[in-house]
Design a protein around this motif. Structure first.
Motif, short mmCIF file in Angstrom:
data_model
loop_
_atom_site.label_atom_id
_atom_site.label_comp_id
_atom_site.label_asym_id
_atom_site.label_seq_id
_atom_site.Cartn_x
_atom_site.Cartn_y
_atom_site.Cartn_z
N SER A 1 0.80 -1.23 0.00
CA SER A 1 0.00 0.00 0.00
C SER A 1 0.83 1.27 0.00
CB SER A 1 -0.93 0.02 1.23
OG SER A 1 -1.91 -0.98 1.17
N GLU A 2 1.79 1.34 0.89
CA GLU A 2 2.48 2.59 1.18
C GLU A 2 3.04 3.30 -0.05
OE1 GLU A 2 6.32 3.51 3.84
OE2 GLU A 2 4.58 2.71 4.93
N PRO A 3 3.78 2.62 -0.94
CA PRO A 3 4.31 3.35 -2.09
C PRO A 3 3.23 3.91 -3.00
CG PRO A 3 4.70 0.99 -2.29
CD PRO A 3 4.26 1.23 -0.89
N ASN A 4 2.05 3.28 -3.03
CA ASN A 4 0.96 3.81 -3.84
C ASN A 4 0.35 5.07 -3.22
OD1 ASN A 4 0.30 1.90 -6.22
ND2 ASN A 4 0.66 0.50 -4.52
N LEU B 1 9.31 0.72 -0.51
CA LEU B 1 8.51 -0.43 -0.96
C LEU B 1 8.19 -1.35 0.21
CD1 LEU B 1 10.29 -1.16 -4.36
CD2 LEU B 1 8.19 0.14 -3.94
N ASN B 2 7.61 -0.76 1.25
CA ASN B 2 7.17 -1.52 2.41
C ASN B 2 6.03 -0.75 3.07
OD1 ASN B 2 8.27 0.43 4.43
ND2 ASN B 2 10.26 -0.26 3.63
N ASP B 3 5.52 -1.25 4.16
CA ASP B 3 4.40 -0.60 4.86
C ASP B 3 4.81 -0.04 6.22
OD1 ASP B 3 2.36 -0.74 3.00
OD2 ASP B 3 1.66 -2.71 3.66
N ALA B 4 6.09 0.22 6.42
CA ALA B 4 6.57 0.70 7.72
C ALA B 4 6.18 2.15 7.95
CB ALA B 4 8.08 0.54 7.80
N ASP B 5 6.12 2.54 9.22
CA ASP B 5 5.84 3.92 9.59
C ASP B 5 6.95 4.85 9.07
OD1 ASP B 5 3.64 2.95 10.89
OD2 ASP B 5 4.31 3.42 12.91
N ASN C 1 -19.02 1.02 12.72
CA ASN C 1 -19.31 -0.42 12.72
C ASN C 1 -19.71 -0.96 14.08
OD1 ASN C 1 -16.85 -1.04 14.21
ND2 ASN C 1 -15.72 -0.75 12.29
N GLY C 2 -19.69 -0.11 15.12
CA GLY C 2 -20.16 -0.52 16.44
C GLY C 2 -19.22 -1.41 17.22
N SER C 3 -18.03 -1.69 16.70
CA SER C 3 -17.11 -2.59 17.39
C SER C 3 -16.28 -1.85 18.42
CB SER C 3 -16.17 -3.25 16.37
OG SER C 3 -15.16 -2.34 15.96
N ASP C 4 -15.52 -2.61 19.19
CA ASP C 4 -14.60 -2.00 20.16
C ASP C 4 -13.16 -2.06 19.66
OD1 ASP C 4 -14.03 -4.69 20.38
OD2 ASP C 4 -14.45 -4.84 22.53
N GLN C 5 -12.98 -2.24 18.35
CA GLN C 5 -11.64 -2.35 17.76
C GLN C 5 -11.25 -1.04 17.07
OE1 GLN C 5 -12.84 -6.55 16.00
NE2 GLN C 5 -10.65 -6.20 15.73
N TYR C 6 -9.95 -0.72 17.14
CA TYR C 6 -9.43 0.46 16.46
C TYR C 6 -8.15 0.07 15.74
CZ TYR C 6 -6.88 0.63 20.91
OH TYR C 6 -6.12 0.31 22.01
N ASN C 7 -7.82 0.79 14.65
CA ASN C 7 -6.68 0.37 13.85
C ASN C 7 -6.27 1.51 12.92
OD1 ASN C 7 -4.77 -0.93 12.22
ND2 ASN C 7 -5.90 -2.86 12.26
N TYR C 8 -5.42 2.40 13.40
CA TYR C 8 -4.90 3.49 12.58
C TYR C 8 -3.57 3.06 11.98
CZ TYR C 8 -2.31 7.67 11.36
OH TYR C 8 -1.53 8.60 10.67
N ALA C 9 -3.44 3.18 10.65
CA ALA C 9 -2.22 2.79 9.95
C ALA C 9 -1.66 3.99 9.21
CB ALA C 9 -2.52 1.66 8.97
N VAL C 10 -0.44 4.40 9.58
CA VAL C 10 0.17 5.57 8.94
C VAL C 10 0.41 5.32 7.45
CG1 VAL C 10 1.99 7.31 9.11
CG2 VAL C 10 1.32 6.02 11.13
N LYS C 11 0.60 4.08 7.05
CA LYS C 11 0.85 3.77 5.65
C LYS C 11 -0.28 4.25 4.74
CE LYS C 11 -1.14 -0.88 6.20
NZ LYS C 11 -0.87 -2.33 6.14
N HIS C 12 -1.45 4.53 5.32
CA HIS C 12 -2.59 5.02 4.54
C HIS C 12 -2.78 6.53 4.69
CE1 HIS C 12 -4.33 0.68 5.05
NE2 HIS C 12 -3.36 0.74 4.15
N ASN C 13 -1.77 7.20 5.21
CA ASN C 13 -1.82 8.65 5.44
C ASN C 13 -0.62 9.27 4.72
OD1 ASN C 13 -1.97 11.25 6.42
ND2 ASN C 13 -1.81 10.68 8.58
N PRO C 14 -0.71 9.54 3.43
CA PRO C 14 0.49 9.85 2.63
C PRO C 14 1.23 11.11 3.03
CG PRO C 14 -1.52 10.31 1.38
CD PRO C 14 -1.94 9.58 2.62
N PHE C 15 0.54 12.09 3.59
CA PHE C 15 1.20 13.35 3.92
C PHE C 15 2.15 13.21 5.11
CE2 PHE C 15 -2.90 14.45 1.98
CZ PHE C 15 -2.44 15.16 0.88
N ALA C 16 1.99 12.14 5.87
CA ALA C 16 2.83 11.94 7.05
C ALA C 16 4.25 11.52 6.71
CB ALA C 16 2.19 10.90 7.98
#
Length: 422
Positions: free
Chosen positions: A90-93, A105-109, A187-202
């Protein structure tokens, strides 16, 4: 021709020129994950289900169905690709989408070693429009970990569900988990999951406020104001305070990336935990709430644009061919062709970047960012003339006045011609 008629004609020319220079309003990107819009029937085993015609994606399919009321302002691409079938994960895209060049070419922070050098679209918009230039709305970034400050390492449980605005920071650290004190609004769940790889400006120091080797988690970081939790979107829409370019990243349960640990019921159907169809339903449920929210806003009514986008095609990397594979690129706007018009032009992430540099008139070093020069813009998805075919030259007030003076001279000459002819 009378003086009055000539004057009206000249005024109409000026108004038309101004209108053509500022047709597009605010832009909203909603980023989805890991599903093809279409794929061949012999896609490799393990390829996620495609979205077109998928019963778990009923809202998305309503947008691309001619005659459906939800499709009145939509157009979509049938041959949208990530930059190449070999560009993964994902990250490079995501990075390419705002810089025009591939990132790591990885998904690291971003830290310690994934910072991307060079200009990006947010930086150019910030230079031209200030704080009104861009904003990234990121789901879950306002959650407070049980140790440290918001968005810092160590977020494995929560002490509250909303951090005050004074604690917002640039979110350069991913975190995920489960907390009984948290309920997801979508979605009403108690799960959270923020991934910086999907935040390109960071990934750029120009838009994260850190250095090449160290992040800046301070709330006083001047770039912190450009990153808002997703909950802020509704407030900003109500206040007509969104930016020119708005990037919306759901968490990894609402962007079709991951399924929940529990079953999920959507539109009367129950999708089992851990299945790909549950991930599709979760993302479609998110779209069904956020898209109408934006459509109801003044920003959208003022020629705003919503783009539903996904980062990469899946499965084609295994066969080495993009034939039959397409990513999601759905445009919703009063300026789009509308009624689910399909466009077969070959588009990539470069097409998006060229388009918004043209629309907002922002130029990087040498013009277009990265390697996107020459890519087709998204003009075929819109009504004729909406998308400029190049980056407009900046026009100062002096240049505009000279232009008006030229129109005045032309008017006087025309009146003399009319007088002589009379």
């Amino acid at each position: 021709m009378t003086k009055r008629t000539l004057g009206v004609s000249l005024l109409a020319m000026v108004i038309a020129t101004s209108a053509n220079a500022a047709q597009i309003g605010d832009v909203f990107y909603i980023a989805l994950e890991n599903h093809n819009f279409t794929q061949p029937s012999d896609a490799p085993s393990g390829t996620p289900e495609q979205l077109l015609g998928n019963p778990a994606a009923s809202f998305l399919n309503s947008l691309v169905t001619p005659g459906n009321p939800a499709a009145a302002f939509t157009s979509y691409a049938t041959k949208y690709q990530n930059v190449s079938p070999t560009l993964h994960p994902s990250e490079p895209n995501y990075v390419y989408q705002v810089t025009g060049k591939t990132g790591p070419l990885n998904d690291a922070d971003p830290y310690p070693s994934n910072i991307v050098s060079g200009a990006n679209l947010g930086q150019l918009l910030q230079q031209k429009y200030g704080t009104a230039g861009w904003k990234a709305y990121q789901e879950d970034i306002d959650l407070v970990p049980n140790s440290g400050s918001v968005n810092q390492p160590g977020a494995n449980s929560l002490t509250s569900t909303e951090a005050p605005k004074t604690q917002w920071t640039v979110p350069t650290t991913s975190f995920s988990g489960t907390s009984a004190s948290y309920t997801n609004s979508y979605n009403g769940s108690d799960q959270y999951n923020y991934a910086v790889k999907h935040n390109p400006f960071a990934f750029s120091t120009a838009t994260n406020g850190g250095t090449a080797t160290a992040p800046n988690f301070s709330p006083s970081n001047p770039e912190a104001q450009y990153y808002a939790p997703l909950q802020q979107l509704q407030t900003d829409l109500n206040d007509n305070a969104v930016a020119k370019f708005n990037w919306i990243t759901p968490d990894q349960y609402n962007d079709m990336h991951s399924s929940l640990k529990t079953n999920f019921t959507y539109n009367g159907a129950t999708y089992l935990a851990g299945t790909d169809q549950e991930a599709v339903a979760l993302g479609d449920n998110f779209l069904s709430k956020v898209v109408p929210e934006i459509e109801a806003s003044q920003a959208f009514k003022n020629n705003g644009v919503i783009v539903i986008w996904n980062d990469e095609t899946e499965g084609d990397e295994d066969v080495g061919s993009t034939a039959g594979y397409s990513g999601t690129e759905i445009v919703i706007s009063k300026l789009a062709k509308g009624n689910a018009a399909s466009v077969g032009a070959y588009y990539t992430h470069a097409s998006d970047l060229v388009t918004w540099q043209n629309v907002f008139g922002v130029s990087g070093p040498g013009g277009y960012l990265g390697g996107v020069a020459g890519a087709d813009n998204l003009g075929a998805l819109f009504q004729p003339g909406v998308i400029p075919n190049g980056i407009p030259e900046p026009r100062s007030w002096a240049m505009m006045l000279l232009g008006f003076a030229g129109l005045a001279v032309a008017g006087r000459r025309a009146r003399r011609t009319v007088a002589v002819a009379g």
